[in-house]
Design an enzyme around this catalytic site. Structure first.
Site: not given
Length: 462
Positions: A122, A153-154, A215, A256-257, A264, A267, A330
């Site tokens: 990135t 990637l996650r 992002n 994402f809500l 954190g 990324c 996470k």
């Protein structure tokens, strides 16, 4: 196809193993000897579900090996992926491209003939143009083209995201009408593309902007619901019910809500800061000024959890025992970079609490970052004699944990759900005081509200 992957950290090791899984012959390159020795032995030096199996399978098949020798890499393949880190600079919010430029210089000096360098890291917009000028100056004995192929990637899903991505983005030199980079990369990813994955080709600048824009959008969505969470805490609303309701709007969506202690990792935080810093350099800082508030909202949620713990302890955590369940930023990861969970634990310790942390995978990394915190080998052990238990990372074993698993070990049955991942009624029915971020049950005293001239004081539920 023979290819190299320069940089064998989280991104590079995953990409190298997955390219070998697609049938390519892959040589991974890194300057860290210990990392190369670990990977050669079939051991991934970080936790990522499923990656160990992919790594070992392809080493055994002879499709994947590792080296510290850039000259060997230059001889090995004609396609070279660059997957080194681009962290935040120590003195500013901008991205530090030192490792990227070093990797390119080390590789280019050994290249002969035709080669394609493919960036995965990135980077700020404009990086490709700057790197190409360096490549042209250094690579006089080779014909080198540069393309940019950002990763999406996650952590926790990196193998699946590499082998079954929702899109592949390729940016090529807009000055070249003879560019063969997009076709060559289509050959690299042919197996994936045959499954119907969208293949999006564009110019360098657009490709560079795609990752940071994605992002920034995700960070904004998370901080939006956390800002609404702050309103819910003082107004008596429930942020999860609210998110469910607005998430039914197809223009918004529910993903994402999820309100909580915030985002954190390595990324999102550094990427939104670098994006805003780059906009300033380009003279359009106002366009991304909202990202500063996105960042501030995110950081406030950590302070909010600390404040909840203080309220639960009658205003001070000094001398109190607090269990923090979670250290990774996470679940399904051992990454503690900019971890909200670990930040909360550290802040409570600075306020005089005796903090004990447990995480299923991130204990070693957490202890290296915060060696003065106490660590336990299980959730019940961390909760022994605790005045407050905080669930700070939504690992499945915490989400599905029965209240009785902790009831006999704690000093006081009070749990703070900093990720809104627990079944509150179940914990309350088991005799626990349940407090959740994003609702009046967080323990906030609500302010006076004037309704048609009548002042009414609304109190929290606890």
């Amino acid at each position: 196809m023979k290819m190299t992957v320069i940089g064998c950290g989280y991104l590079g090791a995953t990409h190298a193993a997955c390219m070998a899984e697609l049938g390519h012959e892959v040589l991974g390159v890194d300057v860290d000897t210990a990392k190369i020795e670990s990977l050669t032995a079939g051991t991934v030096p970080f936790f990522e579900p499923g990656l160990d199996d992919v790594l070992r399978r392809n080493i055994a098949a002879g499709r994947l090996r590792f080296t510290t020798d850039f000259a060997e890499a230059a001889r090995f393949g004609r396609v070279h992926f660059i997957g080194v880190g681009t962290p935040q600079q120590a003195s500013s919010n901008a991205a530090d491209l030192t490792a990227l430029r070093t990797a390119v210089r080390e590789l280019v000096g050994h290249l002969r003939g035709e080669h394609l360098i493919v960036g995965k890291s990135t980077v700020p917009v404009g990086t490709c143009a700057e790197l190409t000028a360096e490549i042209e100056a250094l690579g006089r004995h080779a014909q080198i083209e540069l393309a940019w192929n950002p990763e999406f990637l996650r952590e926790g899903f990196a193998v699946d995201d590499t082998l079954r991505p929702d899109r592949i983005v390729v940016g090529t030199d807009p000055r070249r009408s003879d560019s063969g980079a997009a076709d060559k990369l289509a050959d690299v990813y042919r197996t994936i593309l045959e499954d119907g994955t969208p293949y999006l080709t564009m110019d360098w600048a657009t490709a560079e902007l795609v990752k940071v824009s994605a992002n920034a959008f995700l960070a904004t969505k998370i901080s939006f619901i956390n800002a609404i969470s702050e309103i819910c805490e003082v107004a008596g609303g429930d942020v999860t019910a609210l998110a469910d309701a607005i998430g039914h709007d197809t223009r918004i969506g529910r993903r994402f809500l999820n309100a909580g202690v915030g985002f954190g990792g390595g990324c999102l935080p550094k990427d939104i800061r670098a994006f805003a810093a780059r906009a300033e350099e380009l003279g359009v800082g106002e366009a991304l000024s909202f990202l500063r508030e996105v960042d501030e909202v995110n950081m406030r949620r950590r302070a909010a959890v600390v404040a909840m713990a203080e309220r639960a302890c009658d205003g001070s955590v000094l001398g109190r025992n607090i269990a923090v369940l979670g250290a990774a930023f996470k679940p399904e990861s051992d990454d503690v970079r900019d971890s909200p969970a670990l930040a909360v634990a550290a802040q409570l310790a600075l306020r005089g609490a005796r903090v004990t942390v447990f995480d299923p995978k991130a204990m070693g990394n957490a202890a290296r970052v915060h060696p003065t915190l106490r660590y336990a080998d299980s959730a019940p052990a961390a909760a022994r004699d605790a005045d407050v238990v905080i669930v700070a990372t939504e690992w499945a074993e915490f989400v599905h944990m029965a209240p009785d698993e902790l009831s006999d070990t704690v000093s006081r049955k009070l749990i703070i759900d900093a990720r809104r991942c627990l079944d509150g009624p179940t914990w309350s029915a088991a005799g626990w005081e349940y407090r959740a971020i994003g609702s009046a049950a967080g323990g906030v005293t609500l302010p006076s509200v004037n309704v048609s001239g009548v002042t009414a004081k609304r109190e929290s539920l606890i």
